[in-house]
Every structure is written in C-alpha cells, then in structure tokens.
Scaffold this motif. Structure first.
Motif, PDB file in Angstrom:
ATOM      1  N   LYS A  89       0.842  -1.197   0.000  1.00 24.41           N
ATOM      2  CA  LYS A  89       0.000   0.000   0.000  1.00 24.41           C
ATOM      3  C   LYS A  89       0.879   1.250   0.000  1.00 24.41           C
ATOM      4  O   LYS A  89       2.039   1.208   0.417  1.00 24.41           O
ATOM      5  N   PRO A  90       0.315   2.375  -0.464  1.00 27.87           N
ATOM      6  CA  PRO A  90       1.084   3.622  -0.515  1.00 27.87           C
ATOM      7  C   PRO A  90       1.648   4.020   0.848  1.00 27.87           C
ATOM      8  O   PRO A  90       1.012   3.802   1.884  1.00 27.87           O
ATOM      9  N   ASN A  91       2.837   4.582   0.827  1.00 27.12           N
ATOM     10  CA  ASN A  91       3.509   5.136   2.010  1.00 27.12           C
ATOM     11  C   ASN A  91       3.897   4.091   3.053  1.00 27.12           C
ATOM     12  O   ASN A  91       3.964   4.400   4.242  1.00 27.12           O
ATOM     13  N   THR A  92       4.144   2.859   2.610  1.00 28.66           N
ATOM     14  CA  THR A  92       4.538   1.799   3.526  1.00 28.66           C
ATOM     15  C   THR A  92       6.019   1.914   3.870  1.00 28.66           C
ATOM     16  O   THR A  92       6.856   2.136   3.002  1.00 28.66           O
ATOM     17  N   ILE A  93       6.317   1.734   5.151  1.00 27.83           N
ATOM     18  CA  ILE A  93       7.688   1.631   5.630  1.00 27.83           C
ATOM     19  C   ILE A  93       7.870   0.185   6.087  1.00 27.83           C
ATOM     20  O   ILE A  93       7.131  -0.294   6.949  1.00 27.83           O
ATOM     21  N   ILE A  94       8.824  -0.497   5.479  1.00 24.97           N
ATOM     22  CA  ILE A  94       9.036  -1.899   5.824  1.00 24.97           C
ATOM     23  C   ILE A  94       9.987  -1.986   7.013  1.00 24.97           C
ATOM     24  O   ILE A  94      11.187  -1.813   6.878  1.00 24.97           O
ATOM     25  N   ASN A  95       9.391  -2.228   8.183  1.00 23.76           N
ATOM     26  CA  ASN A  95      10.169  -2.497   9.382  1.00 23.76           C
ATOM     27  C   ASN A  95       9.954  -3.975   9.730  1.00 23.76           C
ATOM     28  O   ASN A  95       9.331  -4.708   8.957  1.00 23.76           O
ATOM     29  N   LEU A  96      10.466  -4.431  10.850  1.00 16.55           N
ATOM     30  CA  LEU A  96      10.354  -5.846  11.202  1.00 16.55           C
ATOM     31  C   LEU A  96       8.895  -6.278  11.362  1.00 16.55           C
ATOM     32  O   LEU A  96       8.498  -7.343  10.868  1.00 16.55           O
ATOM     33  N   LYS A  97       8.074  -5.448  12.003  1.00 13.72           N
ATOM     34  CA  LYS A  97       6.663  -5.772  12.203  1.00 13.72           C
ATOM     35  C   LYS A  97       5.951  -5.952  10.857  1.00 13.72           C
ATOM     36  O   LYS A  97       5.216  -6.921  10.651  1.00 13.72           O
ATOM     37  N   VAL A  98       6.164  -5.031   9.946  1.00 10.79           N
ATOM     38  CA  VAL A  98       5.527  -5.095   8.627  1.00 10.79           C
ATOM     39  C   VAL A  98       6.019  -6.322   7.864  1.00 10.79           C
ATOM     40  O   VAL A  98       5.227  -7.070   7.281  1.00 10.79           O
ATOM     41  N   ALA A  99       7.324  -6.555   7.871  1.00 13.28           N
ATOM     42  CA  ALA A  99       7.893  -7.699   7.146  1.00 13.28           C
ATOM     43  C   ALA A  99       7.301  -9.014   7.649  1.00 13.28           C
ATOM     44  O   ALA A  99       6.899  -9.871   6.848  1.00 13.28           O
ATOM     45  N   LYS A 100       7.239  -9.191   8.960  1.00 14.68           N
ATOM     46  CA  LYS A 100       6.687 -10.431   9.522  1.00 14.68           C
ATOM     47  C   LYS A 100       5.218 -10.598   9.140  1.00 14.68           C
ATOM     48  O   LYS A 100       4.783 -11.690   8.788  1.00 14.68           O
ATOM     49  N   ARG A 101       4.467  -9.518   9.209  1.00 11.12           N
ATOM     50  CA  ARG A 101       3.028  -9.591   8.918  1.00 11.12           C
ATOM     51  C   ARG A 101       2.774  -9.924   7.446  1.00 11.12           C
ATOM     52  O   ARG A 101       1.946 -10.785   7.136  1.00 11.12           O
ATOM     53  N   VAL A 102       3.473  -9.268   6.537  1.00 11.95           N
ATOM     54  CA  VAL A 102       3.191  -9.519   5.115  1.00 11.95           C
ATOM     55  C   VAL A 102       3.637 -10.921   4.704  1.00 11.95           C
ATOM     56  O   VAL A 102       2.956 -11.573   3.912  1.00 11.95           O
ATOM     57  N   VAL A 103       4.746 -11.397   5.261  1.00 11.30           N
ATOM     58  CA  VAL A 103       5.186 -12.759   4.914  1.00 11.30           C
ATOM     59  C   VAL A 103       4.209 -13.789   5.469  1.00 11.30           C
ATOM     60  O   VAL A 103       3.785 -14.702   4.751  1.00 11.30           O
TER      61      VAL A 103
END
Length: 127
Positions: free
Chosen positions: A27-41
């Motif tokens: 999604k627009p304006n996403t910052i990939i940090n550890l929380k985001v990476a774990k959730r999307v995977v």
C-alpha cells in the motif's frame, strides 16, 4: 483468512491470485520495518494456503525500509515462491531493490522490473 478467496488485504498490502501468479502490492507510504515484514510474509503464506507461486511484488508503495525488515525479508520473504518479479518505478525504490538483490541473494530467481508486462513475461516461465 481462507485461501479459497482470490483477494486478501491487510494494513500494509493487497494480495490476489490470477492465472497462477500471486500479485502482491504494498500500500502507498509503507515503511518496511520488522513488524511489517513479519506480517506480510505470514499473511502471504496463509493466503497461498502453503502452495508455492511465482510472485509479482509491487513495491512502488514503499517509501522506506529499516534494516531489521530487510533482513527478515531476505531470510523469509522468498518462502513458497517459485520466482519473484519486483515492480518498481521510483529511483529510490530501484536503488533499494537493487541493494536487496545484491546483499540478500534471494534463493529463488528474482528480477527487478519497471513495467508490469515485462515482469509477467518473466514470471510465466515459472508456472
């Protein structure tokens, strides 16, 4: 979440499967940090119902990444993928994506594209 559906969305990305390819769009304006990476995977793997797919990963919505998120994606981001086409359009994201490929050395064929059509040609070889 049930993988029988053709579409899934979380706070960071949209997922859909069409013609044997998984389309993954940040999604627009996403910052990939550890929380985001774990959730999307984890959401992607559940959405796929643990079946492997070629993946078109549209990273044009990503505005930044953090090292922990990049490291997690480097280790787990290619799970259950046959190949990955990274769709980019901004110079910054192209630089980040190129850096990711050079540093993480993905375990599946991975290429960077600026045109969706070119990425699909690449991915269809893995159907």
């Amino acid at each position: 979440m049930i993988a029988a559906h053709d579409f899934y969305e979380n706070d960071y990305a949209n997922f859909r499967i069409a013609e044997g390819i998984l389309f993954f769009e940040y999604k627009p304006n996403t910052i990939i940090n550890l929380k985001v990476a774990k959730r999307v995977v984890s959401d992607r793997i559940r959405f796929q119902n643990e079946k492997s797919f070629p993946v078109l990963c549209d990273v044009r919505g990503v505005i930044d990444t953090e090292k922990a998120g990049r490291d997690y994606l480097a280790q787990y981001g290619s799970l259950l993928t046959e190949a990955v086409g990274l769709l980019v359009d901004e110079k910054v994201i192209l630089t980040i994506s190129t850096f990711y490929l050079q540093i993480s050395k993905p375990t599946v064929p991975t290429q960077i594209f600026t045109k969706k059509e070119d990425a699909l040609v690449f991915l269809k070889k893995y159907l």
